[in-house]
Design a protein around this motif. Structure first.
Motif, PDB file in Angstrom:
ATOM      1  N   LEU A 282       0.892  -1.230   0.131  1.00 28.25           N
ATOM      2  CA  LEU A 282       0.001   0.055   0.221  1.00 28.25           C
ATOM      3  C   LEU A 282       0.788   1.304  -0.122  1.00 28.25           C
ATOM      4  O   LEU A 282       0.545   2.147  -0.525  1.00 28.25           O
ATOM      5  N   VAL A 283       1.937   1.284   0.761  1.00 30.40           N
ATOM      6  CA  VAL A 283       2.949   2.412   0.623  1.00 30.40           C
ATOM      7  C   VAL A 283       3.573   2.445  -0.818  1.00 30.40           C
ATOM      8  O   VAL A 283       3.616   3.690  -1.335  1.00 30.40           O
ATOM      9  N   GLY A 284       3.743   1.347  -1.565  1.00 31.28           N
ATOM     10  CA  GLY A 284       3.838   1.528  -3.121  1.00 31.28           C
ATOM     11  C   GLY A 284       2.992   1.937  -3.898  1.00 31.28           C
ATOM     12  O   GLY A 284       3.269   2.928  -4.767  1.00 31.28           O
ATOM     13  N   TYR A 285       1.561   1.672  -3.431  1.00 28.10           N
ATOM     14  CA  TYR A 285       0.475   2.503  -4.202  1.00 28.10           C
ATOM     15  C   TYR A 285       0.529   3.767  -3.868  1.00 28.10           C
ATOM     16  O   TYR A 285       0.290   4.640  -5.023  1.00 28.10           O
ATOM     17  N   HIS A 286       0.598   4.149  -2.749  1.00 28.40           N
ATOM     18  CA  HIS A 286       0.509   5.704  -2.051  1.00 28.40           C
ATOM     19  C   HIS A 286       1.773   6.395  -3.053  1.00 28.40           C
ATOM     20  O   HIS A 286       1.350   7.381  -3.499  1.00 28.40           O
ATOM     21  N   GLN A 287       2.904   5.785  -3.236  1.00 24.54           N
ATOM     22  CA  GLN A 287       3.892   6.778  -3.558  1.00 24.54           C
ATOM     23  C   GLN A 287       4.070   6.462  -5.333  1.00 24.54           C
ATOM     24  O   GLN A 287       4.837   7.002  -5.903  1.00 24.54           O
ATOM     25  N   GLY A 288       3.006   5.634  -6.050  1.00 26.84           N
ATOM     26  CA  GLY A 288       3.003   5.609  -7.347  1.00 26.84           C
ATOM     27  C   GLY A 288       3.875   4.412  -8.022  1.00 26.84           C
ATOM     28  O   GLY A 288       3.887   4.543  -9.152  1.00 26.84           O
ATOM     29  N   ARG A 289       4.604   3.682  -7.208  1.00 27.80           N
ATOM     30  CA  ARG A 289       5.345   2.590  -7.570  1.00 27.80           C
ATOM     31  C   ARG A 289       4.595   1.313  -7.994  1.00 27.80           C
ATOM     32  O   ARG A 289       5.014   0.668  -8.912  1.00 27.80           O
ATOM     33  N   LEU A 290       3.382   1.237  -7.504  1.00 30.63           N
ATOM     34  CA  LEU A 290       2.491   0.170  -7.986  1.00 30.63           C
ATOM     35  C   LEU A 290       1.028   0.582  -8.450  1.00 30.63           C
ATOM     36  O   LEU A 290       0.646   1.662  -7.685  1.00 30.63           O
ATOM     37  N   SER A 291       0.493  -0.053  -9.317  1.00 31.59           N
ATOM     38  CA  SER A 291      -0.939   0.116  -9.578  1.00 31.59           C
ATOM     39  C   SER A 291      -1.834  -0.574  -8.496  1.00 31.59           C
ATOM     40  O   SER A 291      -1.212  -1.325  -7.528  1.00 31.59           O
ATOM     41  N   TRP A 292      -2.953  -0.066  -8.227  1.00 31.80           N
ATOM     42  CA  TRP A 292      -3.744  -0.568  -7.418  1.00 31.80           C
ATOM     43  C   TRP A 292      -3.991  -2.076  -7.187  1.00 31.80           C
ATOM     44  O   TRP A 292      -3.722  -2.840  -6.592  1.00 31.80           O
ATOM     45  N   GLU A 293      -4.250  -2.632  -8.603  1.00 30.85           N
ATOM     46  CA  GLU A 293      -4.239  -3.965  -8.792  1.00 30.85           C
ATOM     47  C   GLU A 293      -2.951  -4.595  -8.513  1.00 30.85           C
ATOM     48  O   GLU A 293      -3.166  -5.983  -8.019  1.00 30.85           O
ATOM     49  N   GLN A 294      -2.022  -4.214  -8.580  1.00 30.94           N
ATOM     50  CA  GLN A 294      -0.616  -4.815  -8.306  1.00 30.94           C
ATOM     51  C   GLN A 294      -0.263  -4.806  -7.013  1.00 30.94           C
ATOM     52  O   GLN A 294      -0.129  -5.758  -6.242  1.00 30.94           O
ATOM     53  N   ALA A 295      -0.868  -3.738  -5.874  1.00 30.14           N
ATOM     54  CA  ALA A 295      -0.812  -3.811  -4.836  1.00 30.14           C
ATOM     55  C   ALA A 295      -1.772  -4.867  -4.125  1.00 30.14           C
ATOM     56  O   ALA A 295      -1.526  -5.724  -3.243  1.00 30.14           O
ATOM     57  N   ARG A 296      -2.937  -4.768  -4.937  1.00 31.44           N
ATOM     58  CA  ARG A 296      -4.125  -5.721  -4.215  1.00 31.44           C
ATOM     59  C   ARG A 296      -3.510  -7.315  -4.347  1.00 31.44           C
ATOM     60  O   ARG A 296      -3.745  -8.102  -3.346  1.00 31.44           O
ATOM     61  N   GLN A 297      -2.941  -7.581  -5.677  1.00 25.20           N
ATOM     62  CA  GLN A 297      -2.571  -8.969  -5.731  1.00 25.20           C
ATOM     63  C   GLN A 297      -1.561  -9.194  -4.914  1.00 25.20           C
ATOM     64  O   GLN A 297      -1.249 -10.422  -4.717  1.00 25.20           O
ATOM     65  N   GLU A 298      -0.412  -8.232  -4.782  1.00 18.95           N
ATOM     66  CA  GLU A 298       0.752  -8.743  -3.772  1.00 18.95           C
ATOM     67  C   GLU A 298       0.194  -8.892  -2.344  1.00 18.95           C
ATOM     68  O   GLU A 298       0.755  -9.870  -1.674  1.00 18.95           O
ATOM     69  N   ILE A 299      -0.747  -8.133  -1.900  1.00 23.14           N
ATOM     70  CA  ILE A 299      -1.222  -8.400  -0.559  1.00 23.14           C
ATOM     71  C   ILE A 299      -2.011  -9.742  -0.456  1.00 23.14           C
ATOM     72  O   ILE A 299      -1.889 -10.480   0.437  1.00 23.14           O
ATOM     73  N   ALA A 300      -2.786 -10.201  -1.549  1.00 25.83           N
ATOM     74  CA  ALA A 300      -3.379 -11.382  -1.519  1.00 25.83           C
ATOM     75  C   ALA A 300      -2.431 -12.445  -1.584  1.00 25.83           C
ATOM     76  O   ALA A 300      -2.492 -13.536  -0.989  1.00 25.83           O
ATOM     77  N   ARG A 301      -1.458 -12.332  -2.387  1.00 26.37           N
ATOM     78  CA  ARG A 301      -0.338 -13.494  -2.563  1.00 26.37           C
ATOM     79  C   ARG A 301       0.268 -13.606  -1.135  1.00 26.37           C
ATOM     80  O   ARG A 301       0.619 -14.719  -0.586  1.00 26.37           O
ATOM     81  N   ARG A 302       0.625 -12.580  -0.492  1.00 26.07           N
ATOM     82  CA  ARG A 302       1.420 -12.599   0.773  1.00 26.07           C
ATOM     83  C   ARG A 302       0.490 -13.452   1.704  1.00 26.07           C
ATOM     84  O   ARG A 302       0.983 -14.159   2.728  1.00 26.07           O
ATOM     85  N   CYS A 303      -0.882 -13.018   1.853  1.00 19.49           N
ATOM     86  CA  CYS A 303      -1.709 -13.760   2.773  1.00 19.49           C
ATOM     87  C   CYS A 303      -1.949 -15.156   2.572  1.00 19.49           C
ATOM     88  O   CYS A 303      -1.828 -15.958   3.374  1.00 19.49           O
ATOM     89  N   ASP A 304      -2.100 -15.680   1.469  1.00 13.68           N
ATOM     90  CA  ASP A 304      -2.157 -16.865   0.888  1.00 13.68           C
ATOM     91  C   ASP A 304      -1.029 -17.758   1.247  1.00 13.68           C
ATOM     92  O   ASP A 304      -1.213 -18.696   1.758  1.00 13.68           O
ATOM     93  N   ALA A 305       0.192 -17.250   0.913  1.00 13.76           N
ATOM     94  CA  ALA A 305       1.444 -17.908   1.370  1.00 13.76           C
ATOM     95  C   ALA A 305       1.701 -18.166   2.738  1.00 13.76           C
ATOM     96  O   ALA A 305       2.043 -19.111   3.178  1.00 13.76           O
ATOM     97  N   ALA A 306       1.208 -17.101   3.544  1.00 13.39           N
ATOM     98  CA  ALA A 306       1.546 -17.106   4.857  1.00 13.39           C
ATOM     99  C   ALA A 306       0.320 -18.127   5.714  1.00 13.39           C
ATOM    100  O   ALA A 306       0.633 -18.632   6.654  1.00 13.39           O
ATOM    101  N   PHE A 307      -0.864 -18.254   5.232  1.00 13.10           N
ATOM    102  CA  PHE A 307      -1.990 -18.728   5.865  1.00 13.10           C
ATOM    103  C   PHE A 307      -2.534 -20.001   5.436  1.00 13.10           C
ATOM    104  O   PHE A 307      -3.049 -20.726   6.112  1.00 13.10           O
ATOM    105  N   SER A 308      -2.260 -20.427   4.098  1.00 12.62           N
ATOM    106  CA  SER A 308      -2.897 -21.396   3.494  1.00 12.62           C
ATOM    107  C   SER A 308      -2.514 -22.901   4.183  1.00 12.62           C
ATOM    108  O   SER A 308      -3.499 -23.714   4.534  1.00 12.62           O
ATOM    109  N   ARG A 309      -1.414 -23.007   4.584  1.00 14.02           N
ATOM    110  CA  ARG A 309      -1.066 -24.221   5.648  1.00 14.02           C
ATOM    111  C   ARG A 309      -1.577 -24.288   6.766  1.00 14.02           C
ATOM    112  O   ARG A 309      -1.860 -25.307   7.434  1.00 14.02           O
ATOM    113  N   ARG A 310      -1.625 -23.096   7.658  1.00 15.68           N
ATOM    114  CA  ARG A 310      -2.434 -23.151   8.602  1.00 15.68           C
ATOM    115  C   ARG A 310      -3.558 -23.535   8.738  1.00 15.68           C
ATOM    116  O   ARG A 310      -4.341 -24.111   9.699  1.00 15.68           O
TER     117      ARG A 310
END
Length: 349
Positions: A282-310
């Motif tokens: 979200l900082v990347g989106y705020h600063q213009g380095r990421l599009s909203w879709e890129q930020a959303r997908q990265e957050i989803a990827r991180r959450c799924d990677a961290a929580f799927s096994r649990r």
């Protein structure tokens, strides 16, 4: 160069407020829309166990929780009918603090950092809008569609102390389970997850559900307990089937993505963890380095990677805990086994 894009967070619970704090610490403009108010009680085990404490420390919040009177739980006991586990020491102490205190502290911290908090305000704009993070809490289904699970919580007054054998007691029955744990200020939190179905008792009296089955150790523990009246809260139609963040069109964190079975004692930690995972994209989106879709997908990827096994292990553990077999000889062996204990506090964290 910063584009100055702002973030809206829908929901001022653990995940939403923690994310707001993390973003304000990075000077990102944030507005949180919260339909309720502070302070308030919520259905919650009030038991932070796992990586969430490290997140709180990195955000500068752990010391504030401890100063607010958080209790360090160090032991646990599981009871299922006539069977019980040994009293075991937790691999690491859990932090136990009332949501009544915790949410208000987080809200105050967010505002001190310059965040805008709109209480008693419900977000009504279109889902999936750019710059909007959904953190509104547990996903529920209508009682008519899925009547199986409902949650309930209340505090026992410090005027009627309970003689607990461990800092956390988990009382399990075929219809659900009730966690009883010490929290701040000498009170005790009693939080249960129940399934209502044809043939078992229907939710009528909240104290009766929380006090347990007739003749149970839980009922013995709470026989003389006085519940704090305004601490009662409940929620119905809980969705416990694991969900993937990548499958959602919206940007989601915390229980809005998925809810882990409460028996794991890891739900609050996952809320804090998912908030931290969302900060950098979200900082990347705020600063213009990421599009909203890129930020959303990265957050989803991180959450799924961290929580799927649990979540997969938690689902298995939930099934074991509510199985009628746990009431018999097999249950006695399982509750005393080191395997189940390791599963509870390693694979689900």
């Amino acid at each position: 160069m910063s584009s100055g894009k702002s973030i809206i967070i829908v929901g001022g619970g653990l995940a939403g407020l923690t994310l707001g704090i993390g973003l304000r610490q990075r000077q990102v403009p944030v507005t949180i829309w919260e339909a309720g108010r502070y302070p308030r009680h919520r259905v919650c085990g009030e038991f932070i166990s796992g990586n969430g404490q490290a997140v709180l420390e990195r955000f500068g919040l752990l010391a504030r929780f401890e100063q607010a009177g958080a209790f360090h739980a160090r032991s646990a006991l599981f009871i299922c009918g006539p069977n019980r586990s040994p009293i075991r020491q937790l691999p690491a102490p859990a932090l136990c603090l009332s949501r009544h205190v915790m949410d208000a502290l987080l809200a105050e911290t967010f505002q001190q950092l310059g965040g805008e908090l709109r209480v008693n305000s419900r977000w009504t704009a279109t889902d999936g809008a750019e710059g909007v993070v959904q953190a509104a809490g547990r996903r529920t289904e209508s009682v008519e569609k899925n009547p199986r699970w409902f949650g309930m919580k209340a505090h026992v007054s410090r005027n009627t102390p309970i003689n607990l054998a461990a800092d956390l007691e988990m009382h399990v029955s075929p219809n659900g389970y009730v966690g009883v744990n010490r929290i701040n200020s000498g009170e005790v939190n009693v939080c249960g997850l129940f399934r209502a179905h044809e043939g078992n008792r229907q939710p009528g009296s909240k104290p009766d559900w929380l006090r347990g089955e007739t003749g149970s150790l839980l009922q013995e523990r709470l026989a003389a307990a006085e519940f704090v009246p305004d601490s009662f809260c409940s929620v119905a139609g809980l969705q416990l089937k694991p969900q993937r963040a990548a499958a959602r069109k919206e940007c989601c964190i915390g229980d809005t993505v998925t809810m882990t079975p409460p028996v794991t004692g890891n739900g609050m930690s996952m809320a804090f963890e998912s908030a931290e995972m969302a900060v950098e994209p979200l900082v990347g989106y705020h600063q213009g380095r990421l599009s909203w879709e890129q930020a959303r997908q990265e957050i989803a990827r991180r959450c799924d990677a961290a929580f799927s096994r649990r979540l997969a292990w938690a689902r298995l553990l939930q099934w074991i805990m509510i199985s009628p077999a746990l009431q018999g000889r097999l249950g006695s062996r399982l509750l005393r086994s080191d395997w189940l204990w390791r599963l509870m506090f390693t694979q689900t964290r």
